[in-house]
Design an enzyme around this catalytic site. Structure first.
Site, PDB file in Angstrom:
ATOM      1  CG  HIS A   1      -5.382  -2.626  -0.551  1.00 25.74           C
ATOM      2  ND1 HIS A   1      -4.440  -2.297  -1.500  1.00 25.74           N
ATOM      3  CD2 HIS A   1      -5.011  -1.962   0.590  1.00 25.74           C
ATOM      4  CE1 HIS A   1      -3.557  -1.472  -0.979  1.00 25.74           C
ATOM      5  NE2 HIS A   1      -3.876  -1.256   0.294  1.00 25.74           N
TER       6      HIS A   1
ATOM      7  CB  SER B   1      -0.944  -0.033   1.209  1.00 25.63           C
ATOM      8  OG  SER B   1      -1.975   0.906   1.058  1.00 25.63           O
TER       9      SER B   1
ATOM     10  CG  ASP C   1      -5.537  -3.365  -4.574  1.00 24.06           C
ATOM     11  OD1 ASP C   1      -6.320  -2.587  -4.003  1.00 24.06           O
ATOM     12  OD2 ASP C   1      -4.353  -3.512  -4.236  1.00 24.06           O
TER      13      ASP C   1
END
Length: 640
Positions: free
Chosen positions: A329, A146, A211
């Site tokens: 994610h 991330s 994602d």
């Protein structure tokens, strides 16, 4: 293997083979496990040694990163693209520039504000010095999940900029950056700079099929409808909880199918708009490096930015996104663990197909399937075309084709060499070409000059678009050919510049007229230490075939202007400055002549340089016979 099979293997080498390499090696698994540890920890990063490599994993769930992104990212400027500010500009100076915009000014590099702020905070911390000492001269893998992947990418760029700017910079011996579900960090100019510097192979961005995080920044965050702002804000908070506690059950919001479908449609729309513009796409964010697009069927690796952009759109639109958009994610561990298994299964499954179809056709089919797009899915045909386009860039075949083209333009170079030899005894080829004493002959030379320029500009364009092998510039053939071309032809470019009197409107050649290709060739030559050191240490017994400073004649033109100005200058202070410049060039030219680093055309009886030498002698003689002020006497000491 016959020639056709070999060619097809070259066509296929940039996609599935790279994906297979990643899937069959432990690198992705090792990088993901470190990213998980970083997410669960309280520190900004985790540093871990494994065999001969050092892993540095950055937290995507750290309070400064995840909380800032979740609380202020969509409307507080965290994901806003910003230009490099003071302090950061010096660290990433090599990324500056790029192709000019409509006003002729280079568009600035824009970086994600939040990621840049996090990196600069790290850079100014005591932890950074520990990181530098632990990674110096080591094989280093930078990684992060991330927002942590954004910081890892910026650190990678910092290391690459530092090692290119300073020979002894405390940087890793080798570098690879692997990110998982990372948002994009820069704009078109950044992407082009990384292509230009040939750094794309140092970055691998792993992206799951549905994602939303790597695709989020194609959406207009400042004008996003409140319903989506709130939804994404809540998703990011939920993800942070799961990232901080990887061993517990995953935290979900329990979005309704309608909410998932609306969010998927909204993001799909904006990714499609960005992809639809293709080469004219100049949006805020642009992919760079390699993208490993993962699905439950495997992974396909792509390096071309336009193909990456299109495949980010097509893979996201395919399949049942509503069932995975909330969890993908934080599900990279599942995807990574399945990659090797999927690879081995597909090798067995398609063994018969390999026997009946070409490697290239099967390779494209495998890449399409690995991306998560089935042959019957909407967009499958378009995805296949983009994958074929990406694979057909075939770097090795392009390099071979360039070698053939070089052979075809070699007669142009040979004719300019013949022209130079013809002019050496009179005024030299620089002045002959500038004055156009023989229009028909000089016109042919000009055509050859232009043809050679087009060839080398085309080569640089292919390099910038990543269409040549990554080791292309390690081949002495091309570095030496570029150096010879520069030494032979740039004097003709300078002659044309001054013949057309561009210096009167634009300024002198060195600062305002030099083509970018020559600056690039200078860099190639200086980076090829063996060739450049050998040339520097060479002791010549006779004058060089070509003057070793390709800009020598541009310096002569400036020196001629100094002489003209000095003849009419009445201000003693300005006159002293002019003579300092004249004496400085005189000393430089004498050094080249003493080391025999000039061609005999420089010393031709009617060359511009010979006339300049005589003009300087006459002026110094007049100065010596007059009664100059003491300040001017200081300026005219010395002689040729």
């Amino acid at each position: 293997m016959d020639s056709r099979a070999e060619a097809e293997r070259s066509l296929f080498e940039t996609s599935h083979v790279l994906g297979a390499l990643l899937a069959s090696s432990p690198l992705l698994t090792q990088a993901w496990s470190r990213s998980l540890r970083a997410n669960a920890g309280s520190a900004t990063f985790v540093l871990d040694r494994s065999d001969d490599a050092v892993f540095v994993a950055f937290s995507g769930a750290h309070t400064d990163a995840s909380t800032s992104a979740a609380s202020s990212g969509l409307d507080g400027g965290f994901f806003e693209p910003v230009p490099l500010y003071s302090g950061a500009r010096e660290l990433f100076a090599l990324l500056g520039g790029g192709e000019g915009d409509e006003d002729g000014q280079p568009p600035p590099v824009l970086l994600q504000a939040g990621a840049l702020r996090l990196f600069m905070s790290l850079y100014h911390s005591s932890e950074f010095q520990v990181l530098i000492s632990e990674t110096k001269n080591k094989s280093v893998v930078l990684t992060g999940h991330s927002v942590g992947g954004c910081v890892a990418s910026l650190l990678g760029l910092y290391f690459l900029c530092a090692s290119s700017a300073r020979a002894n910079a405390p940087t890793p011996a080798s570098l690879l950056c692997i990110t998982f579900g990372s948002p994009m960090i820069g704009n078109e100019t950044l992407s082009r700079a990384i292509l230009r510097e040939r750094w794309g192979g140092r970055f691998c961005h792993v992206v799951a099929q549905h994602d939303i995080m790597p695709r989020l920044l194609f959406c207009p965050l400042n004008s996003m409808p409140n319903q989506f702002t709130t939804l994404i804000h809540n998703l990011m908070q939920s993800w942070r909880v799961s990232m901080c506690n990887p061993q517990s059950s995953r935290s979900t919001l329990g979005l309704s199918d309608d909410q998932k479908a609306e969010l998927h449609q909204y993001i799909s729309m904006h990714v499609s708009e960005a992809a639809a513009e293709q080469k004219h796409y100049m949006g805020s964010y642009r992919p760079f490096g390699n993208y490993a697009l993962c699905s439950t069927e495997g992974a396909v690796c792509i390096s071309d930015p336009l193909t990456v952009l299109k495949m980010l759109q097509l893979t996201f639109m395919t399949g049942d996104a509503s069932s995975s958009i909330e969890e993908q994610h934080i599900s990279y561990g599942d995807l990574v663990s399945k990659l090797s298994e999927n690879l081995q299964f597909k090798k067995r499954l398609h063994s018969e197909e390999y026997e009946t179809k070409s490697n290239y056709s099967v390779g494209v089919s495998l890449a399409l399937e690995a991306s998560g797009i089935g042959v019957q899915d909407m967009g499958a045909m378009e995805a296949r075309e983009w994958l074929e386009l990406s694979m057909c860039r075939r770097p090795n075949l392009n390099s071979a084709s360039l070698a053939i083209k070089l052979a075809k333009v070699t007669p142009c170079r040979a004719q300019i060499e013949w022209y130079k030899d013809l002019c050496d005894g009179d005024m030299g080829y620089y002045d002959c070409f500038k004055l156009r004493k023989a229009p028909k002959r000089d016109g042919k030379v000009n055509i050859n000059r232009i043809k050679l320029g087009h060839f080398w500009d085309g080569l640089l364009s292919m390099l910038q678009d990543n269409k040549l092998p990554h080791n292309f510039l390690k081949r002495d053939k091309w570095v030496n050919a570029a150096q010879f071309y520069k030494l032979l032809v740039e004097p003709l470019d300078i002659a044309e510049y001054y013949r057309c009197q561009h210096y009167k409107t634009r300024g002198h050649y060195l600062n305002h007229g030099r083509e970018r290709r020559y600056e690039v060739f200078d860099k190639w030559w200086n980076e090829d230490k063996e060739s450049s050191e050998k040339a520097a240490n060479r002791k010549r017994s006779k004058f060089a075939g070509l003057t070793q400073d390709s800009c020598f004649w541009a310096k002569v033109e400036e020196a001629r202007e100094w002489i003209e100005n000095a003849q009419g200058e009445k201000n003693p202070t300005k006159l002293v400055k002019l003579w300092e410049n004249i004496n400085g060039f005189e000393s430089y030219a004498n050094g080249l002549i003493e080391r025999k680093e000039v061609s005999i055309d420089v010393l031709a009886p009617r060359s511009s340089f010979s006339f300049w030498v005589n003009a300087v002698k006459e002026m110094k003689l007049k100065q010596a016979c007059s009664v100059p002020s003491s300040s001017v006497l200081v300026g005219v000491t010395g002689g040729m």
